[in-house]
Write a protein that holds these residues in place. Structure first.
Motif, short mmCIF file in Angstrom:
data_model
loop_
_atom_site.label_atom_id
_atom_site.label_comp_id
_atom_site.label_asym_id
_atom_site.label_seq_id
_atom_site.Cartn_x
_atom_site.Cartn_y
_atom_site.Cartn_z
N TYR A 1 0.82 -1.21 0.00
CA TYR A 1 0.00 0.00 0.00
C TYR A 1 0.86 1.26 0.00
O TYR A 1 0.64 2.18 -0.80
N GLN B 1 -3.62 7.65 -1.88
CA GLN B 1 -4.30 7.41 -0.61
C GLN B 1 -5.77 7.81 -0.70
O GLN B 1 -6.64 7.13 -0.15
N ALA B 2 -6.05 8.90 -1.40
CA ALA B 2 -7.45 9.32 -1.58
C ALA B 2 -8.22 8.27 -2.37
O ALA B 2 -9.40 8.00 -2.07
N ILE C 1 -7.55 5.03 -2.43
CA ILE C 1 -7.74 3.90 -1.52
C ILE C 1 -8.91 4.16 -0.57
O ILE C 1 -9.78 3.32 -0.39
N ASP C 2 -8.94 5.34 0.00
CA ASP C 2 -10.00 5.68 0.94
C ASP C 2 -11.37 5.66 0.26
O ASP C 2 -12.35 5.16 0.83
N GLU C 3 -11.42 6.20 -0.95
CA GLU C 3 -12.70 6.23 -1.67
C GLU C 3 -13.14 4.83 -2.06
O GLU C 3 -14.33 4.47 -1.93
N ARG D 1 -12.40 1.97 -0.62
CA ARG D 1 -12.85 1.26 0.58
C ARG D 1 -14.23 1.72 1.02
O ARG D 1 -15.09 0.91 1.41
N MET D 2 -14.44 3.04 0.99
CA MET D 2 -15.73 3.58 1.40
C MET D 2 -16.85 3.05 0.51
O MET D 2 -17.90 2.62 0.99
#
Length: 382
Positions: A352, A367-368, A370-372, A374-375
């Protein structure tokens, strides 16, 4: 593009046209003057194809705006994706158009080239529509890789829905600006199929394993295996000849490739998948734009978000029957618990950070993404 590539592309197009006229092969030789080393520009290439078709009566004005599209992909026609997804899509388009759209289907790379060349075939117009694994061209479509990170995926329907939404938001006008994307999806959980039992990362040490994408290969390296790049159709031969000791593919495609007959061990993970690959159904942009509005609408109506979810879900639904066939053969199926899988998660964790750093070098906020992802996956997981 090289002159030889254009000649090859020209020959492929003539091969397609020859379905309507057996004279085209001889006519191609006349147009090319028997030479295969001549410099052929894109304009010259297109003119040659048009001349070959028109002079033999293949071209001409089609009644009621009739359109024939070529669909090219790498799996045999009896495999699940061609049989249950691509043929369904093509049949639905043909039926909705009331015969005005005809889709000629070419499995197993019958139009020539290798699976990693499929995207360029769509971009260059060698094929009108292609289905391909995005990871066959490592690093070329970087934002799709967010879904290929280890232990990202929970189920294929949720991930495929998230993939389409993020495609429209982030990838449509960047990664895929040169092609018209009709569908985006992932397969069911990626599984390790091997000639010896695998339970821990240490068990992979020294094994030659086929990996389907750049990030899968990175994961294999982390656990001490030697990754081998190899398109799916080459896997059976690779296993039978001992070129590889195992492969990473989902259950559903193992039946068509006869994997349970070639290896006796299969390792699957409870919870989030070890990995998945990303797919696209892509169409030549000029061909798409040239369609009459009503026919283009038919393509749109049968593509997009719901089609993507259907495709990913159907692939995952066909994991269970394929798994059962392996079980019926008496093969060893190791199902790691969440606690057992944690050792694998720990080994994979650095991927990652490495990926985020690589994306940063490309001007992308990894990272943005990845966060999106996952959400959205969590949001759509039932």
């Amino acid at each position: 593009m090289s002159s030889q590539t254009w000649v090859t592309s020209f020959s492929i197009c003539l091969s397609v046209l020859s379905r309507r006229s057996g004279q085209l092969r001889d006519h191609a030789k006349q147009l090319l003057g028997g030479r295969t080393d001549m410099m052929i520009s894109r304009k010259r290439f297109l003119n040659l194809v048009a001349a070959a078709a028109l002079s033999l009566g293949v071209g001409g004005a089609a009644s009621a705006q009739e359109v024939t599209l070529t669909l090219h992909q790498f799996l045999p026609p009896q495999a699940n994706v061609p049989k249950l997804i691509l043929d369904v899509w093509a049949d639905n388009v043909e039926e909705a158009s009331e015969g005005r759209i005809k889709i000629d289907r070419f499995p197993s790379m019958q139009l020539g080239g290798r699976p990693p060349e499929l995207m360029d075939q769509a971009i260059d117009g060698v094929a009108d529509v292609v289905w391909t694994v995005v990871g066959y061209t490592p690093g070329r479509f970087p934002q799709t890789e967010v879904f290929e990170l280890p232990f990202m995926m929970t189920n294929a329907r949720a991930a495929s829905r998230a993939y389409w939404e993020m495609f429209e938001t982030h990838m449509k006008d960047t990664d895929f600006q040169d092609v018209e994307i009709l569908g985006t999806w992932v397969h069911g959980p990626g599984i390790i199929h091997s000639n010896r039992e695998v339970r821990t990362p240490a068990d992979m040490e020294g094994m030659k394993i086929r990996g389907g994408s750049r990030l899968v290969n990175s994961l294999l390296e982390k656990v001490g295996a030697a990754p081998v790049g190899m398109p799916v159709p080459a896997v059976p031969e690779g296993l039978s000849k001992g070129v590889i000791d195992g492969t990473t593919i989902p259950w559903e495609v193992t039946t068509a490739l006869k994997i349970p007959e070639l290896v006796d061990n299969h390792t699957e993970f409870t919870g989030n998948a070890l990995y998945v690959l990303t797919f696209v159904l892509a169409m030549n942009k000029d061909r798409y734009d040239s369609l009459p509005d009503d026919l283009r609408q038919i393509i749109d109506d049968n593509s997009g978000l719901e089609f993507s979810v259907f495709a990913g879900g159907l692939m995952e639904d066909n994991d269970a029957p394929a798994r059962q066939l392996a079980a019926d053969r008496g093969n060893t199926i190791v199902t790691l618990t969440a606690d057992e899988a944690q050792a694998w998660r720990d080994v994979a964790a650095p991927i990652y950070d490495e990926w985020v750093a690589e994306m940063s070098e490309k001007g992308i906020d990894g990272q943005a993404l990845i966060d999106e992802a996952r959400m959205l996956i969590d949001q759509y997981t039932e």
